[in-house]
Design a protein around this motif. Structure first.
Motif, PDB file in Angstrom:
ATOM      1  N   THR A  58      92.126  43.992  49.161  1.00 20.02           N
ATOM      2  CA  THR A  58      92.375  42.867  50.074  1.00 20.02           C
ATOM      3  C   THR A  58      91.365  42.886  51.216  1.00 20.02           C
ATOM      4  OG1 THR A  58      94.082  44.134  51.245  1.00 20.02           O
ATOM      5  CG2 THR A  58      94.836  42.591  49.540  1.00 20.02           C
ATOM      6  N   LYS A  59      91.035  44.071  51.708  1.00 21.39           N
ATOM      7  CA  LYS A  59      90.042  44.170  52.784  1.00 21.39           C
ATOM      8  C   LYS A  59      88.644  43.812  52.282  1.00 21.39           C
ATOM      9  CE  LYS A  59      92.564  47.510  55.605  1.00 21.39           C
ATOM     10  NZ  LYS A  59      92.695  48.933  55.998  1.00 21.39           N
ATOM     11  N   ASP A  60      88.298  44.280  51.077  1.00 25.21           N
ATOM     12  CA  ASP A  60      86.993  43.933  50.509  1.00 25.21           C
ATOM     13  C   ASP A  60      86.888  42.426  50.261  1.00 25.21           C
ATOM     14  OD1 ASP A  60      86.090  46.550  50.555  1.00 25.21           O
ATOM     15  OD2 ASP A  60      86.406  46.899  48.409  1.00 25.21           O
ATOM     16  N   ALA A  61      87.958  41.826  49.767  1.00 28.67           N
ATOM     17  CA  ALA A  61      87.952  40.389  49.510  1.00 28.67           C
ATOM     18  C   ALA A  61      87.809  39.605  50.817  1.00 28.67           C
ATOM     19  CB  ALA A  61      89.231  39.974  48.773  1.00 28.67           C
ATOM     20  N   ALA A  62      88.528  40.011  51.836  1.00 27.70           N
ATOM     21  CA  ALA A  62      88.423  39.343  53.140  1.00 27.70           C
ATOM     22  C   ALA A  62      87.017  39.502  53.710  1.00 27.70           C
ATOM     23  CB  ALA A  62      89.464  39.914  54.108  1.00 27.70           C
ATOM     24  N   GLU A  63      86.465  40.685  53.572  1.00 25.40           N
ATOM     25  CA  GLU A  63      85.102  40.952  54.053  1.00 25.40           C
ATOM     26  C   GLU A  63      84.086  40.052  53.331  1.00 25.40           C
ATOM     27  OE1 GLU A  63      82.212  43.700  56.089  1.00 25.40           O
ATOM     28  OE2 GLU A  63      84.306  43.222  56.416  1.00 25.40           O
ATOM     29  N   ALA A  64      84.366  39.744  52.058  1.00 21.75           N
ATOM     30  CA  ALA A  64      83.468  38.896  51.261  1.00 21.75           C
ATOM     31  C   ALA A  64      83.720  37.410  51.488  1.00 21.75           C
ATOM     32  CB  ALA A  64      83.619  39.235  49.782  1.00 21.75           C
ATOM     33  N   GLY A  65      84.691  37.081  52.362  1.00 24.44           N
ATOM     34  CA  GLY A  65      84.925  35.684  52.705  1.00 24.44           C
ATOM     35  C   GLY A  65      86.178  35.058  52.110  1.00 24.44           C
ATOM     36  N   GLU A  66      86.975  35.842  51.404  1.00 22.14           N
ATOM     37  CA  GLU A  66      88.219  35.303  50.839  1.00 22.14           C
ATOM     38  C   GLU A  66      89.158  34.923  51.987  1.00 22.14           C
ATOM     39  OE1 GLU A  66      89.961  33.508  48.558  1.00 22.14           O
ATOM     40  OE2 GLU A  66      89.128  34.953  47.120  1.00 22.14           O
ATOM     41  N   THR A  67      89.889  33.827  51.831  1.00 20.65           N
ATOM     42  CA  THR A  67      90.771  33.357  52.894  1.00 20.65           C
ATOM     43  C   THR A  67      92.109  34.084  52.882  1.00 20.65           C
ATOM     44  OG1 THR A  67      91.837  31.610  51.596  1.00 20.65           O
ATOM     45  CG2 THR A  67      89.753  31.050  52.711  1.00 20.65           C
ATOM     46  N   ALA A  68      92.715  34.145  54.044  1.00 20.62           N
ATOM     47  CA  ALA A  68      94.034  34.767  54.168  1.00 20.62           C
ATOM     48  C   ALA A  68      95.063  34.011  53.337  1.00 20.62           C
ATOM     49  CB  ALA A  68      94.456  34.813  55.640  1.00 20.62           C
ATOM     50  N   VAL A  69      94.946  32.700  53.275  1.00 16.30           N
ATOM     51  CA  VAL A  69      95.899  31.902  52.496  1.00 16.30           C
ATOM     52  C   VAL A  69      95.875  32.336  51.033  1.00 16.30           C
ATOM     53  CG1 VAL A  69      96.407  29.573  51.637  1.00 16.30           C
ATOM     54  CG2 VAL A  69      95.871  29.918  54.055  1.00 16.30           C
ATOM     55  N   ARG A  70      94.680  32.420  50.464  1.00 13.37           N
ATOM     56  CA  ARG A  70      94.586  32.812  49.056  1.00 13.37           C
ATOM     57  C   ARG A  70      95.054  34.257  48.847  1.00 13.37           C
ATOM     58  NH1 ARG A  70      91.040  30.519  45.167  1.00 13.37           N
ATOM     59  NH2 ARG A  70      89.909  32.489  45.010  1.00 13.37           N
ATOM     60  N   LEU A  71      94.675  35.147  49.732  1.00  9.24           N
ATOM     61  CA  LEU A  71      95.118  36.539  49.615  1.00  9.24           C
ATOM     62  C   LEU A  71      96.638  36.641  49.676  1.00  9.24           C
ATOM     63  CD1 LEU A  71      92.448  38.380  51.778  1.00  9.24           C
ATOM     64  CD2 LEU A  71      92.701  38.463  49.288  1.00  9.24           C
ATOM     65  N   ASN A  72      97.240  35.872  50.561  1.00 11.07           N
ATOM     66  CA  ASN A  72      98.694  35.911  50.720  1.00 11.07           C
ATOM     67  C   ASN A  72      99.444  35.273  49.560  1.00 11.07           C
ATOM     68  OD1 ASN A  72      98.616  37.266  53.179  1.00 11.07           O
ATOM     69  ND2 ASN A  72      98.448  35.373  54.342  1.00 11.07           N
ATOM     70  N   LEU A  73      98.767  34.448  48.773  1.00 14.79           N
ATOM     71  CA  LEU A  73      99.441  33.733  47.685  1.00 14.79           C
ATOM     72  C   LEU A  73      99.168  34.296  46.296  1.00 14.79           C
ATOM     73  CD1 LEU A  73      99.083  30.051  48.937  1.00 14.79           C
ATOM     74  CD2 LEU A  73     101.171  31.432  48.804  1.00 14.79           C
ATOM     75  N   ILE A  74      98.427  35.371  46.187  1.00  8.74           N
ATOM     76  CA  ILE A  74      98.094  35.912  44.866  1.00  8.74           C
ATOM     77  C   ILE A  74      99.350  36.232  44.057  1.00  8.74           C
ATOM     78  CG2 ILE A  74      97.013  37.831  43.618  1.00  8.74           C
ATOM     79  CD1 ILE A  74      94.912  37.896  45.912  1.00  8.74           C
ATOM     80  N   ALA A  75     100.342  36.836  44.673  1.00  9.27           N
ATOM     81  CA  ALA A  75     101.559  37.192  43.943  1.00  9.27           C
ATOM     82  C   ALA A  75     102.312  35.952  43.457  1.00  9.27           C
ATOM     83  CB  ALA A  75     102.471  38.052  44.806  1.00  9.27           C
ATOM     84  N   ALA A  76     102.087  34.830  44.096  1.00  8.11           N
ATOM     85  CA  ALA A  76     102.757  33.579  43.722  1.00  8.11           C
ATOM     86  C   ALA A  76     101.748  32.558  43.200  1.00  8.11           C
ATOM     87  CB  ALA A  76     103.510  33.017  44.929  1.00  8.11           C
ATOM     88  N   TRP A  77     100.748  33.023  42.467  1.00  8.60           N
ATOM     89  CA  TRP A  77      99.644  32.170  42.033  1.00  8.60           C
ATOM     90  C   TRP A  77     100.098  30.978  41.202  1.00  8.60           C
ATOM     91  CZ3 TRP A  77      98.793  31.523  36.859  1.00  8.60           C
ATOM     92  CH2 TRP A  77      99.310  32.497  35.994  1.00  8.60           C
ATOM     93  N   ARG A  78     101.180  31.098  40.468  1.00  5.67           N
ATOM     94  CA  ARG A  78     101.643  29.980  39.627  1.00  5.67           C
ATOM     95  C   ARG A  78     102.066  28.772  40.474  1.00  5.67           C
ATOM     96  NH1 ARG A  78     103.032  34.450  36.873  1.00  5.67           N
ATOM     97  NH2 ARG A  78     102.666  34.515  34.633  1.00  5.67           N
ATOM     98  N   GLU A  79     102.618  29.033  41.637  1.00  9.00           N
ATOM     99  CA  GLU A  79     103.099  27.960  42.500  1.00  9.00           C
ATOM    100  C   GLU A  79     102.065  27.511  43.529  1.00  9.00           C
ATOM    101  OE1 GLU A  79     104.917  30.968  42.225  1.00  9.00           O
ATOM    102  OE2 GLU A  79     106.171  30.170  40.620  1.00  9.00           O
ATOM    103  N   ALA A  80     100.999  28.263  43.677  1.00 11.38           N
ATOM    104  CA  ALA A  80     100.007  27.979  44.717  1.00 11.38           C
ATOM    105  C   ALA A  80      98.931  27.028  44.201  1.00 11.38           C
ATOM    106  CB  ALA A  80      99.378  29.284  45.196  1.00 11.38           C
ATOM    107  N   LYS A  81      98.511  26.112  45.045  1.00 16.12           N
ATOM    108  CA  LYS A  81      97.487  25.129  44.683  1.00 16.12           C
ATOM    109  C   LYS A  81      96.071  25.598  45.008  1.00 16.12           C
ATOM    110  CE  LYS A  81     100.099  21.699  46.822  1.00 16.12           C
ATOM    111  NZ  LYS A  81     100.155  20.395  47.457  1.00 16.12           N
ATOM    112  N   VAL A  82      95.921  26.808  45.495  1.00 13.62           N
ATOM    113  CA  VAL A  82      94.628  27.259  46.024  1.00 13.62           C
ATOM    114  C   VAL A  82      93.746  27.991  45.009  1.00 13.62           C
ATOM    115  CG1 VAL A  82      95.496  27.355  48.394  1.00 13.62           C
ATOM    116  CG2 VAL A  82      95.639  29.400  46.931  1.00 13.62           C
TER     117      VAL A  82
END
Length: 157
Positions: A58-82
């Motif tokens: 999660t820290k590496d992804a954030a460092e590479a520019g991944e958004t907090a919204v997407r990081l926070n929704l990975i566990a619920a990816w089926r319901e997330a539009k991101v």
């Protein structure tokens, strides 16, 4: 909590981890998108409850520019539009490839065909290798109780 085994200081564990890390470098250098690679690592680590890998990726992804919204929704990816359709296919393959023992019968033909619609053969090979590899890391870390929370991006190379 202290680790049961220092996997970097022990000569046998250290040698094994260097070989595993070499495989990881091959996958990192593949044409599989870097963002997809981190999503896969995070999702498998969530399923397996690997705190160290979650901390790291999660820290590496954030460092590479991944958004907090997407990081926070990975566990619920089926319901997330991101997430893109390709990322969804990779996440589905990750879940099925990680939950082999859950009685689902492994990876379905549908999940494989969906991933094959979005990734070429080399990317699929990298995706399969990455799913297998992050599951190895998760298991090593869980068995030896590697602590989480102190990771800083770039810490391991």
């Amino acid at each position: 909590m202290d680790a049961r085994l220092d996997i970097f200081a022990n000569p046998i564990a250290g040698k094994v981890m260097r070989h595993i890390n070499s495989a990881g470098k091959i996958l990192t250098d593949s044409t599989l998108p870097a963002a997809t690679q981190e999503l896969v690592k995070i999702r498998a680590s969530q399923i397996n409850g690997c705190g160290l890998c979650l901390d790291m990726h999660t820290k590496d992804a954030a460092e590479a520019g991944e958004t907090a919204v997407r990081l926070n929704l990975i566990a619920a990816w089926r319901e997330a539009k991101v997430f893109t359709d390709a990322e969804r296919a990779a996440l589905e393959l990750t879940e099925q490839g990680t939950r082999l023992a859950d009685g689902a019968g492994g990876v379905t033909d549908e999940a494989w065909a969906n991933a094959a619609e979005h990734y070429d053969e080399d990317q699929l090979a990298a995706l399969v290798g990455l799913i297998a590899l992050i599951n190895v890391y998760n298991r090593v870390n869980a068995i030896t109780r590697q602590p989480a929370g102190d990771y800083q991006p770039g810490m391991f190379g």
